[in-house]
Scaffold this motif. Structure first.
Motif, PDB file in Angstrom:
ATOM      1  N   MET A   1      -9.037   2.917  23.080  1.00  0.00           N
ATOM      2  CA  MET A   1      -8.998   3.774  24.257  1.00  0.00           C
ATOM      3  C   MET A   1      -8.599   5.192  23.857  1.00  0.00           C
ATOM      4  N   SER A   2      -9.158   6.178  24.547  1.00  0.00           N
ATOM      5  CA  SER A   2      -8.730   7.554  24.369  1.00  0.00           C
ATOM      6  C   SER A   2      -7.529   7.814  25.264  1.00  0.00           C
ATOM      7  N   GLY A   3      -6.779   8.852  24.953  1.00  0.00           N
ATOM      8  CA  GLY A   3      -5.616   9.152  25.766  1.00  0.00           C
ATOM      9  C   GLY A   3      -4.790  10.261  25.149  1.00  0.00           C
ATOM     10  N   LEU A   4      -3.600  10.465  25.692  1.00  0.00           N
ATOM     11  CA  LEU A   4      -2.687  11.495  25.219  1.00  0.00           C
ATOM     12  C   LEU A   4      -1.253  10.954  25.265  1.00  0.00           C
ATOM     13  N   ILE A   5      -0.357  11.690  24.627  1.00  0.00           N
ATOM     14  CA  ILE A   5       1.061  11.379  24.649  1.00  0.00           C
ATOM     15  C   ILE A   5       1.729  12.310  25.653  1.00  0.00           C
ATOM     16  N   GLY A   6       2.703  11.811  26.354  1.00  0.00           N
ATOM     17  CA  GLY A   6       3.379  12.634  27.348  1.00  0.00           C
ATOM     18  C   GLY A   6       4.846  12.302  27.472  1.00  0.00           C
ATOM     19  N   LYS A   7       5.479  12.959  28.423  1.00  0.00           N
ATOM     20  CA  LYS A   7       6.895  12.773  28.695  1.00  0.00           C
ATOM     21  C   LYS A   7       7.081  12.612  30.205  1.00  0.00           C
ATOM     22  N   LYS A   8       7.817  11.595  30.594  1.00  0.00           N
ATOM     23  CA  LYS A   8       8.059  11.348  32.007  1.00  0.00           C
ATOM     24  C   LYS A   8       9.024  12.400  32.566  1.00  0.00           C
ATOM     25  N   ILE A   9       8.579  13.100  33.610  1.00  0.00           N
ATOM     26  CA  ILE A   9       9.413  14.119  34.237  1.00  0.00           C
ATOM     27  C   ILE A   9      10.226  13.532  35.381  1.00  0.00           C
ATOM     28  N   GLY A  10       9.583  12.746  36.239  1.00  0.00           N
ATOM     29  CA  GLY A  10      10.277  12.145  37.367  1.00  0.00           C
ATOM     30  C   GLY A  10       9.296  11.753  38.446  1.00  0.00           C
ATOM     31  N   MET A  11       9.827  11.290  39.581  1.00  0.00           N
ATOM     32  CA  MET A  11       8.983  10.840  40.677  1.00  0.00           C
ATOM     33  C   MET A  11       9.076  11.785  41.860  1.00  0.00           C
ATOM     34  N   THR A  12       7.986  11.836  42.634  1.00  0.00           N
ATOM     35  CA  THR A  12       7.920  12.635  43.848  1.00  0.00           C
ATOM     36  C   THR A  12       6.897  11.984  44.762  1.00  0.00           C
ATOM     37  N   SER A  13       6.437  12.695  45.754  1.00  0.00           N
ATOM     38  CA  SER A  13       5.398  12.175  46.640  1.00  0.00           C
ATOM     39  C   SER A  13       4.429  13.300  46.984  1.00  0.00           C
ATOM     40  N   VAL A  14       3.168  12.943  47.197  1.00  0.00           N
ATOM     41  CA  VAL A  14       2.136  13.892  47.594  1.00  0.00           C
ATOM     42  C   VAL A  14       1.400  13.311  48.795  1.00  0.00           C
ATOM     43  N   TYR A  15       0.729  14.172  49.520  1.00  0.00           N
ATOM     44  CA  TYR A  15      -0.035  13.750  50.684  1.00  0.00           C
ATOM     45  C   TYR A  15      -1.511  13.703  50.327  1.00  0.00           C
ATOM     46  N   ASN A  16      -2.200  12.653  50.801  1.00  0.00           N
ATOM     47  CA  ASN A  16      -3.637  12.558  50.589  1.00  0.00           C
ATOM     48  C   ASN A  16      -4.374  13.203  51.753  1.00  0.00           C
ATOM     49  N   ALA A  17      -5.699  13.070  51.756  1.00  0.00           N
ATOM     50  CA  ALA A  17      -6.511  13.710  52.785  1.00  0.00           C
ATOM     51  C   ALA A  17      -6.233  13.140  54.174  1.00  0.00           C
ATOM     52  N   ASP A  18      -5.754  11.894  54.257  1.00  0.00           N
ATOM     53  CA  ASP A  18      -5.465  11.269  55.544  1.00  0.00           C
ATOM     54  C   ASP A  18      -4.041  11.530  56.032  1.00  0.00           C
ATOM     55  N   GLY A  19      -3.277  12.302  55.266  1.00  0.00           N
ATOM     56  CA  GLY A  19      -1.911  12.599  55.667  1.00  0.00           C
ATOM     57  C   GLY A  19      -0.897  11.567  55.264  1.00  0.00           C
ATOM     58  N   GLN A  20      -1.283  10.614  54.444  1.00  0.00           N
ATOM     59  CA  GLN A  20      -0.352   9.585  53.980  1.00  0.00           C
ATOM     60  C   GLN A  20       0.455  10.103  52.796  1.00  0.00           C
ATOM     61  N   ALA A  21       1.742   9.794  52.779  1.00  0.00           N
ATOM     62  CA  ALA A  21       2.604  10.163  51.665  1.00  0.00           C
ATOM     63  C   ALA A  21       2.488   9.100  50.572  1.00  0.00           C
ATOM     64  N   LEU A  22       2.107   9.514  49.380  1.00  0.00           N
ATOM     65  CA  LEU A  22       1.908   8.593  48.261  1.00  0.00           C
ATOM     66  C   LEU A  22       2.991   8.822  47.211  1.00  0.00           C
ATOM     67  N   ALA A  23       3.701   7.765  46.845  1.00  0.00           N
ATOM     68  CA  ALA A  23       4.687   7.855  45.772  1.00  0.00           C
ATOM     69  C   ALA A  23       3.960   8.047  44.447  1.00  0.00           C
ATOM     70  N   CYS A  24       4.438   8.974  43.628  1.00  0.00           N
ATOM     71  CA  CYS A  24       3.745   9.278  42.379  1.00  0.00           C
ATOM     72  C   CYS A  24       4.754   9.699  41.314  1.00  0.00           C
ATOM     73  N   THR A  25       4.287   9.706  40.083  1.00  0.00           N
ATOM     74  CA  THR A  25       5.099  10.090  38.936  1.00  0.00           C
ATOM     75  C   THR A  25       4.473  11.297  38.253  1.00  0.00           C
TER      76      THR A  25
END
Length: 206
Positions: free
Chosen positions: A1-25
């Motif tokens: 698989m292709s990919g990259l290395i990263g660092k976890k910053i933390g969690m937050t939430s974003v809104y989708n097109a329907d106005g739902q709050a989605l938990a994300c990292t």
């Protein structure tokens, strides 16, 4: 698989097109440098080694310094091999989050879970304990109870769920949707949670 290395910053939430709050990292993904290109002729398999995160030269030994000098880059903290990149990569080439991922992609994230130390069976395996304070029991609410038979087989079977060290193991979370890509800050926002503490290294595979 292709990919990259990263660092976890933390969690937050974003809104989708329907106005739902989605938990994300939020993951700081790259930039990663190609530190080695493996070929079938020389190594027996085809892969690309990527490096992420700068460190001081005094924290690297001489073989590592020579390895990074050949790639024309500074010493890196984390090295990971990836296979099946869509394009041919050259030694010393830099990859950013926008070069590998696009929004609406599904990725697998590999990290090291938080270490929780020595834990009992209730927290480690979800046991219910031995019950209330009946039949003369005292201070045994979270104990495992009986662990073996009597005269036969006169031993405890291997693999029995008991107290012990918990966490600190390698965990892969699959099929996380890429919600946002912020190329200017090298940030990747994926749905859901990923293993590891804040500022821990993770591997994002496409």
């Amino acid at each position: 698989m292709s990919g990259l290395i990263g660092k976890k910053i933390g969690m937050t939430s974003v809104y989708n097109a329907d106005g739902q709050a989605l938990a994300c990292t939020v993951i700081e993904t790259g930039p990663c440098v190609v530190t080695q290109v493996r070929s079938v002729e020389k190594d027996g398999y085809k892969a690309v080694q990527l490096g992420y995160g700068d460190k001081k030269e005094k924290h690297s030994n001489k073989p590592e310094l020579g390895h990074f000098k050949k790639a024309g880059t500074t010493p890196k903290r984390k090295l990971v091999e990836f296979k099946e990149f869509e394009k041919e990569l050259n030694l010393g080439e830099t990859l950013t989050v926008a070069d590998v991922f696009t929004e609406a992609d599904f990725v697998d994230v590999v990290g090291t879970a938080k270490g929780r130390g020595f834990q009992g069976v209730v927290k480690r395996h979800g046991f219910g304990g031995v019950g209330g304070q009946t039949h003369g029991q005292h201070n045994r609410g979270r104990h495992p109870g009986s662990i073996g038979a009597c005269s036969f087989p006169s031993r405890v079977f291997k693999g029995l769920r008991m107290a012990g060290r918990m966490g600190g193991n390698r965990v892969t979370v699959q099929n996380l949707r890429v919600l946002r890509i912020l190329p200017e800050q090298n940030l990747l926002v994926v749905s859901g949670s990923i293993p590891g503490a804040k500022n821990s290294y993770v591997i994002i595979e496409k």
